[in-house]
Scaffold this motif. Structure first.
Motif, PDB file in Angstrom:
ATOM      1  N   GLU A  45       0.831  -1.206   0.000  1.00  0.00           N
ATOM      2  CA  GLU A  45       0.000   0.000   0.000  1.00  0.00           C
ATOM      3  C   GLU A  45       0.864   1.255   0.000  1.00  0.00           C
ATOM      4  N   THR A  46       2.008   1.184   0.671  1.00  0.00           N
ATOM      5  CA  THR A  46       2.934   2.327   0.673  1.00  0.00           C
ATOM      6  C   THR A  46       3.461   2.555  -0.747  1.00  0.00           C
ATOM      7  N   VAL A  47       3.796   1.471  -1.440  1.00  0.00           N
ATOM      8  CA  VAL A  47       4.281   1.580  -2.821  1.00  0.00           C
ATOM      9  C   VAL A  47       3.183   2.136  -3.722  1.00  0.00           C
ATOM     10  N   ARG A  48       1.960   1.647  -3.543  1.00  0.00           N
ATOM     11  CA  ARG A  48       0.854   2.136  -4.378  1.00  0.00           C
ATOM     12  C   ARG A  48       0.641   3.631  -4.167  1.00  0.00           C
ATOM     13  N   SER A  49       0.741   4.085  -2.935  1.00  0.00           N
ATOM     14  CA  SER A  49       0.598   5.524  -2.656  1.00  0.00           C
ATOM     15  C   SER A  49       1.711   6.308  -3.343  1.00  0.00           C
ATOM     16  N   ALA A  50       2.927   5.764  -3.298  1.00  0.00           N
ATOM     17  CA  ALA A  50       4.064   6.428  -3.950  1.00  0.00           C
ATOM     18  C   ALA A  50       3.857   6.483  -5.456  1.00  0.00           C
ATOM     19  N   VAL A  51       3.395   5.389  -6.041  1.00  0.00           N
ATOM     20  CA  VAL A  51       3.160   5.338  -7.485  1.00  0.00           C
ATOM     21  C   VAL A  51       2.061   6.321  -7.882  1.00  0.00           C
ATOM     22  N   ASN A  52       1.021   6.432  -7.058  1.00  0.00           N
ATOM     23  CA  ASN A  52      -0.052   7.391  -7.350  1.00  0.00           C
ATOM     24  C   ASN A  52       0.473   8.824  -7.350  1.00  0.00           C
ATOM     25  N   MET A  53       1.393   9.134  -6.445  1.00  0.00           N
ATOM     26  CA  MET A  53       1.993  10.468  -6.426  1.00  0.00           C
ATOM     27  C   MET A  53       2.703  10.754  -7.749  1.00  0.00           C
ATOM     28  N   LEU A  54       3.483   9.778  -8.202  1.00  0.00           N
ATOM     29  CA  LEU A  54       4.235   9.957  -9.440  1.00  0.00           C
ATOM     30  C   LEU A  54       3.324   9.949 -10.657  1.00  0.00           C
ATOM     31  N   ALA A  55       2.246   9.157 -10.584  1.00  0.00           N
ATOM     32  CA  ALA A  55       1.278   9.141 -11.677  1.00  0.00           C
ATOM     33  C   ALA A  55       0.614  10.492 -11.827  1.00  0.00           C
TER      34      ALA A  55
END
Length: 266
Positions: A45-55
């Protein structure tokens, strides 16, 4: 001693460096969510949040069964949007640009028309029941050699289609659907444009090849019939927010003339 887990922001910052350093080329998979979770020793979930920021910055997008894919770094355009509608004798009306008119533009895929359940913006504009099927003409466009720049949907009211049946045909002839509507008694059409920022739908994100976390500009232009001032067509342009900056030249009013007149004390 317990090592502090990285935050989503810290993970995003590190992935951003990898992307900007071109560790992978545009279109290539950087890693899967599981691989990034293991690499940074954090929860998925931490990675998904990070990816959403970059997206949301237009750097990556998450693709089902592939992982985190590096996005094309598109050339951002600064567009001066005017208010003047002109006419080209070869293909009809020309509206305030969302791009440099000197560039060659291409269509991605094949433009198509269909009867679709219209979105709320369209049914409200045409005073139709929610979910009413309305003629939609759709195309995805961009400068030649670049990823999709804008999705364009033109919705034509059922009453207008009845007046000018050719607007529902594959080819609408010289001057396009607008000329056919004006010839049917609706000319001269007048237009009003509204711009807002929103999140894309899953379908829009897929067609524009962007992440759903990346906001888009929506430029909605409504055409009004000269016959009765009723709306007869709505054209909606959806443009990823990392593609363009809207620019307006400000004009001084009479009260802002320079040099400034001295104020006489009372």
């Amino acid at each position: 001693m317990t090592t502090k887990k990285r935050t989503a922001r810290e993970v995003a910052d590190d992935i951003r460096i990898r992307v900007l350093n071109k560790e992978k080329q545009a279109g290539e998979t950087l890693a899967t969510i599981a691989q990034l979770s293991e690499h940074y020793d954090v929860a998925r979930e931490t990675v998904r949040s990070a990816v959403n920021m970059l997206a949301s910055e237009g750097l990556v997008r998450s693709v089902h069964r592939r992982g985190v894919v590096v996005q094309d770094r598109v050339r951002r355009r600064r567009i001066r949007r005017g208010q003047v509608v002109t006419r080209n004798p070869h293909y009809g009306y020309v509206f305030p640009a969302t791009h440099d008119p000197s560039e060659k533009w291409v269509t991605h895929g094949t433009p198509f028309r269909s009867l679709e359940a219209a979105p709320e913006l369209v049914t409200t504009t045409f005073d139709l029941e929610p979910g009413t099927s309305v003629l939609r003409r759709r195309r995805v466009m961009s400068p030649e050699g670049e990823p999709p720049f804008q999705l364009v949907d033109t919705w034509i009211s059922p009453a207008a289609v009845a007046d000018a049946p050719q607007v529902a045909e594959p080819s609408t002839g010289l001057g396009g659907y607008l000329d056919r509507l004006e010839e049917a008694g609706h000319g001269p059409i007048s237009w009003r444009e509204i711009i807002r920022v929103r999140m894309p739908s899953p379908e829009e994100a897929k067609l524009l090849e962007i992440a759903q976390a990346l906001p888009v500009f929506e430029i909605a232009m409504t055409g009004y019939s000269a016959r009765d001032d009723q709306p007869i067509e709505v054209t909606v342009k959806v443009i990823p927010s990392d593609r363009v900056e809207l620019c307006t030249d400000l004009v001084r009013g009479d009260s802002a003339e320079w040099p400034v007149d001295p104020v006489t004390p009372e």
